[in-house]
Design an enzyme around this catalytic site. Structure first.
Site, PDB file in Angstrom:
ATOM      1  CG  HIS A  29      -6.685   2.620   6.002  1.00  0.00           C
ATOM      2  ND1 HIS A  29      -7.049   1.411   5.437  1.00  0.00           N
ATOM      3  CD2 HIS A  29      -7.800   3.090   6.630  1.00  0.00           C
ATOM      4  CE1 HIS A  29      -8.318   1.169   5.716  1.00  0.00           C
ATOM      5  NE2 HIS A  29      -8.799   2.175   6.436  1.00  0.00           N
TER       6      HIS A  29
ATOM      7  CE1 TYR B  43       0.789   2.720   8.795  1.00  0.00           C
ATOM      8  CE2 TYR B  43      -0.444   4.431   9.971  1.00  0.00           C
ATOM      9  CZ  TYR B  43      -0.281   3.631   8.863  1.00  0.00           C
ATOM     10  OH  TYR B  43      -1.161   3.706   7.824  1.00  0.00           O
TER      11      TYR B  43
ATOM     12  NE  ARG C 298      -1.894   1.907   3.410  1.00  0.00           N
ATOM     13  CZ  ARG C 298      -1.780   1.828   4.733  1.00  0.00           C
ATOM     14  NH1 ARG C 298      -2.416   0.901   5.416  1.00  0.00           N
ATOM     15  NH2 ARG C 298      -1.008   2.686   5.393  1.00  0.00           N
TER      16      ARG C 298
END
Lengths: 401, 324
Positions: free
Chosen positions: A296, A305, A292
């Protein structure tokens, strides 16, 4: 868990084991020795004994089509992000980096097959003939999905993680009950179902139950897991101890890991998996090993993160660039083709922008529409009461205007 | 008219629906060879085959989730949840998919699925086998909820539920499964989503559903001996409620007692009370009283006689209403 000794991330002379990959050392396209790949990140076409035949018909023209598909859905995706930033959409769910995984699978589907998406499958939607403008309502807040799932053979986006795995399995059981699986193949008489979900969904009970039921009923489902390594902020090692494709063995059906950034491999493996299902050898699990590249959603901030290094490493494995390189080097495709596709992409983006800005808000009676086949008397009363209440302001609203 | 138990009437209703429409499927745990733990589906798999009566894996989310998929495919699944307290693994699929697919698709994908749930206590069972979770479903838009109380309703309501193009959560009074009554198989006594006055009366209205309908009818008989005239209404449809007959009755009696095994808080009985006070405010001679289970988890079986509303508690509420 094994330690990463002997493997240097980013060093092409060493290769990680699947265990390295699931323990979070993901900065590689090499998803272990079982990874199916037909096109390297450098754009070199490589043979694969098992799946080669499923991509044998991909000539220059078809490869160009796949390239075009990926460029256009990426452009639509970037425009979706931009429209959110401009306040035209409430949220956007980017597919950046997963173009090959989605176009490969989407182009493997036959018209009679059915697909059950999660909410990031803009590329598969494209392959099912759903215009990118039809996706906007979900994210602008004007609808929950605008296309006809039965006509497009593509169910509406499912937002509760993993729910669709059971819905897809049930649908595929229906394909069995309707005698559309196995037997003689007369073109369009045999069907399969493809179910899309992510690595995070594999922790959901519904995915487990979907696997159990599909196995119990020999349901023709291709469980197509796009492992993009991150479930919002939760990395793969928090979901699994073994590579995801290996889980299929525990349910008694095959699991294949494919390079999810290799559109040819995704197409070939998906075609194989769908053929298996149509002929009655389903279900099958396909793990498309990808990444990805964006957050998100537009509400997320991946920099909190994960390391930028990881993203940089995956940029080298870009699903579109490798096809472009291959088209140039192995097919001698001229720059004009790429310029044309880029121009087409820009036009698509412009069309999306214009469409989005012109989208009308639904009227308040949309709230009450199709809750039931026949609206219950109490909801009917609420509707009438609210619309009358609203109407009572019409005069003052009118006088302000 | 044939005599049937409620269990038998449900089975015959299912059989009639399956005969009528080849798209009707039955699916659930142990519903095939065994005929269900309450034998409601006894003999159906033998007659209709394993593709129409599915012995499923032990997985409630799977039962509902695949039923949603089968409905998308054009089938009309009838799911059996073995006991009330076991529905919750399937609750996510019921609330997130079953209830919302029609709305999400704006009518393009209907969800004609029936979920049968034996409910209520009084059978001396272990935990999770005696619950009354109907309010948890009545609260969910997109679902319709009904409860049958007698054999004739069981026979007809299950067929009417299967013919409904919306998801219907169908509650069956498990402790009454073996009670016999005459069933007219000629035509349904009423539309599915309607309440019925089972016993006309003029002094106090008693509204109830499911297993406590019998209790309330017995209470009315006992009250009659004391010169009290109760009107008993079987609500039958819990969502949408059909409260017209209740309003009409309360306008005559001025007194309402609502009876249910479920806890009272935020419940179907609460909804009935709220609407009656709104519609019949000036007719009420007393507050609407409720006789329900307590706002506790269902107790160990040796306490259930104290937990469950019985004839005396119903009559006590009737007396309190009249004495107000």
């Amino acid at each position: 868990m094994s330690d990463p000794q002997g493997w240097i991330p980013g060093d092409p002379r060493s290769r990680p084991t699947p265990e390295h990959i699931v323990t979070g050392l993901k900065g590689t396209d090499a998803g272990g020795e079982d990874l199916v790949q037909l096109l390297t990140p450098e754009g070199v076409r490589v043979p694969d004994e098992r799946f080669e035949s499923y991509a044998a018909d991909i000539d220059e023209a078809m490869l160009k089509d796949l390239y075009r598909d990926m460029v256009l859905v990426r452009r639509a995706d970037r425009e979706g992000n931009a429209l959110q930033r401009q306040g035209q959409l409430g949220i956007w769910v980017p597919l950046l980096g997963q173009e090959a995984a989605q176009i490969g699978a989407g182009r493997a589907l036959e018209p009679q097959d059915m697909a059950f998406p999660s909410y990031r499958e803009h590329g598969v939607a494209w392959c099912r003939g759903i215009d990118p403008t039809d996706l906007l309502g979900i994210f602008r807040g004007t609808d929950h999905g605008s296309w006809d799932p039965l006509e497009k053979r593509f169910h509406l986006y499912t937002i509760v993680i993993g729910n669709q795995c059971l819905n897809a399995t049930g649908y595929a059981m229906g394909q069995v009950f309707d005698s559309r699986v196995g037997g003689a193949d007369t073109g369009t008489t045999r069907e399969a179902t493809m179910c899309f979900f992510g690595d995070g969904a594999t922790s959901q009970g519904d995915v487990h139950e979907g696997f159990v039921w599909a196995a119990a009923y020999d349901a023709p489902v291709v469980f197509y897991c796009q492992n993009n390594q991150w479930a919002i902020s939760v990395p793969l090692e928090k979901q699994t101890r073994v590579p995801l494709y290996q889980r299929a063995r525990g349910y008694g059906f095959p699991g294949i890991r494919v390079d999810g950034n290799d559109v040819l491999a995704c197409l070939a493996v998906s075609r194989w998996a769908l053929a298996e299902c149509r002929s009655g050898n389903g279900p099958v699990l396909v793990e498309a090993f990808t990444y990805r590249m964006d957050s998100h959603t537009t509400s997320d901030d991946a920099s909190r993160y994960r390391l930028a290094d990881e993203v940089e490493l995956w940029k080298l494995k870009d699903p579109i660039e490798r096809v472009r390189v291959n088209l140039v080097r192995e097919h001698g495709v001229e720059p004009e083709f790429f310029a044309d596709v880029d121009a087409e992409a820009d036009a698509l983006a412009e069309r999306l922008r214009a469409f989005c800005r012109a989208m009308p808000d639904p009227s308040p009676d949309r709230i009450f529409s199709e809750v039931y086949a026949d609206l219950s008397p109490q909801v009917e009363a609420q509707k009438a009461e609210y619309l009358a209440y609203r109407e009572s302001f019409a005069e003052s609203i009118g006088s302000e205007a | 008219m044939p005599q049937m138990t409620i269990a038998k009437a449900l089975g015959e209703g299912l059989r009639a629906a399956m005969d009528k429409d080849p798209k009707v499927l039955i699916m659930g745990e142990d519903v095939g060879k065994l005929g269900g733990v309450f034998r409601v589906t006894d003999g159906l798999q033998k007659d209709f085959g394993e593709q129409r009566v599915l012995d499923t894996p032990l997985s409630e989310s799977g039962i509902i989730g695949t039923a949603v998929g089968l409905a998308i495919r054009g089938y009309r699944p009838v799911c059996e949840i073995q006991f009330d307290g076991f529905v919750f693994p399937g609750y996510d699929q019921i609330v997130s998919q079953l209830a919302k697919v029609r709305f999400r698709s704006q009518g393009k994908v209907p969800m004609p699925v029936v979920v049968r749930i034996p409910f209520g206590g009084g059978i001396g069972a272990v935990e999770h086998h005696s619950e009354s979770p109907e309010s948890l479903f009545a609260h969910v838009a997109g679902l319709k909820v009904v409860a049958c109380s007698n054999a004739e309703d069981a026979y007809w309501m299950i067929q009417q539920a299967i013919e409904t193009d919306d998801p219907v959560i169908f509650f069956e009074p498990k402790r009454r499964y073996w009670e016999k009554a005459e069933v007219s198989v000629a035509q349904p006594p009423a539309p599915l989503f309607s309440s019925r006055v089972l016993r006309p009366g003029g002094q106090v209205t008693v509204a109830c559903y499911g297993p406590l309908v019998k209790t309330c009818l017995e209470a009315a008989t006992a009250a009659e001996a004391e010169g009290l005239d109760l009107e008993v209404i079987d609500l039958r449809a819990l969502s949408p409620l059909d409260l017209g007959p209740v309003f009409e009755s309360v306008r005559r009696t001025g007194h309402l007692v609502v009876v249910s095994e479920a806890p009272s808080e935020s419940s179907v009985t609460a909804e009935v009370a709220a609407r009656v006070q709104q519609e019949c405010f000036f007719s009420l001679e007393a507050p609407v009283l409720r006789v329900t289970g307590f706002d506790t988890p269902y107790p160990p079986a040796k306490c259930e006689e104290d937990f469950l509303p019985d004839l005396d508690r119903v009559l006590d509420a009737v007396d309190r209403s009249l004495a107000w």
